[in-house]
Design a protein around this motif. Structure first.
Motif, PDB file in Angstrom:
ATOM      1  N   SER A  62      94.213  61.093 119.632  1.00 33.71           N
ATOM      2  CA  SER A  62      92.823  60.940 119.183  1.00 33.71           C
ATOM      3  C   SER A  62      91.944  62.025 119.792  1.00 33.71           C
ATOM      4  O   SER A  62      91.063  62.572 119.111  1.00 33.71           O
TER       5      SER A  62
ATOM      6  N   ASP B  92      92.714  59.232 111.801  1.00 34.68           N
ATOM      7  CA  ASP B  92      93.180  58.715 113.091  1.00 34.68           C
ATOM      8  C   ASP B  92      93.662  57.275 112.931  1.00 34.68           C
ATOM      9  O   ASP B  92      92.860  56.347 112.930  1.00 34.68           O
ATOM     10  N   GLU B  93      94.952  57.112 112.777  1.00 36.22           N
ATOM     11  CA  GLU B  93      95.574  55.794 112.578  1.00 36.22           C
ATOM     12  C   GLU B  93      94.818  54.951 111.548  1.00 36.22           C
ATOM     13  O   GLU B  93      94.367  53.840 111.851  1.00 36.22           O
TER      14      GLU B  93
HETATM   15 MG    MG Z   1      94.390  57.186 119.430  1.00 39.62          MG
END
Ligand code: MG
Ligand code: ADP
Length: 252
Positions: free
Chosen positions: A53, A173-174
């Motif tokens: 991240s 991000d995910e």
């Molecule tokens: Mg992360």
């Protein structure tokens, strides 16, 4: 590197060289080299806490790097004189939490930045938003509020919102980690379509089937370094490094 974007910013690639980031005394990114060629999809995988991240957030300067260089489509993101707002207009980001405005309709969520940042007319912004909502299969949901949608639908709105700014690069991000299992597929399918349409994408994900099918390159990070990088066949299908092998054993 120059700080003016070239005319063909539409097909932006990313070149990251020697990227370093510390929080206080803790160095979280320890010299990352990573390239996403224009039109490519790169999936970033690795255990929790490895710095994925942070890396993504450095690309659009949500975090300030401590060293190294990041070039987005010829635009030097790490130049101290960079026009951050101008740069961010070209970079769409989709987070694990969808971060929609709860008090705005789906359509308004997709127009607010177009109006404020791009200074588009309301008519044009509405048209662009509607087109992108249709792209993510939510054309009929424009007048609803986020709370009236499932998690997967909300994430698709977040993607439509990002696309409405005409980004040259999309960071994910995910994007499916907070979703109920039954809605993960609809979000991944939108991302597959985007990839097929030639969007440049840097995607942090634990969805190994997605990475295997869609990624042009897979990057495995651990402890703030790139441990292994290659095609999905190489990194997921035949990992060489023990740390990659251990990680994949746990997630596959
Ligand atoms: Mg992360
Ligand atoms: P990942 O996304 O791979 O799980 P992160 O980039 O979120 O990893 O975090 C990497 C490391 O940096 C972790 O040890 C995390 O605790 C630390 N970290 C992340 N953000 C901050 C912050 N704002 N302040 C201090 N430490 C942070």
């Amino acid at each position: 590197m120059t700080s003016t974007p070239p005319k063909d910013f539409q097909a932006a690639g990313v070149v990251i060289e020697g990227l370093r980031k510390s929080y206080g005394p803790i160095e979280v990114l320890k010299g990352i080299d990573l390239e996403v060629k224009p039109g490519q999809v790169v999936c970033l995988i690795g255990p929790s806490g490895s710095g994925k991240s942070t890396l993504l957030r450095c690309v659009n300067l949500l975090e300030q790097p401590n060293g190294g260089a990041i070039d987005v489509g010829g635009f030097d993101v790490t130049d101290p004189d960079v026009d951050v707002d101008k740069m961010r207009r070209h970079v769409g980001m989709v987070f694990q939490q969808f971060n929609l405005f709860p008090h705005l309709t789906v359509l308004e969520n997709c127009t607010v930045a177009q109006l404020k940042v791009l200074k588009r007319s309301k008519a044009e912004a509405d048209q662009v938003a509607q087109r992108n909502l249709e792209k993510v299969g939510l054309g009929k949901f424009a007048s609803r509020y986020p709370a009236q949608l499932s998690g997967g639908q909300q994430q698709r709105v977040a993607i439509a919102r990002a696309l409405s700014m005409d980004p040259s690069l999309m960071l994910f991000d995910e994007p499916t980690s907070a979703l109920d299992p039954e809605t993960v597929g609809e979000v991944l399918s939108i991302m597959r379509n985007l990839a097929r349409d030639g969007m440049t994408m840097l995607v942090v994900t634990h969805e190994m089937a997605f990475a295997r099918d869609v990624a042009d390159r897979v990057v495995f990070m651990d402890g703030g370094v790139v441990v292994e990088e290659g095609t999905s066949e190489e990194v997921i299908g035949n990992p060489q490094q023990p740390r990659t092998q251990d990680f994949l054993k746990r997630v596959l």
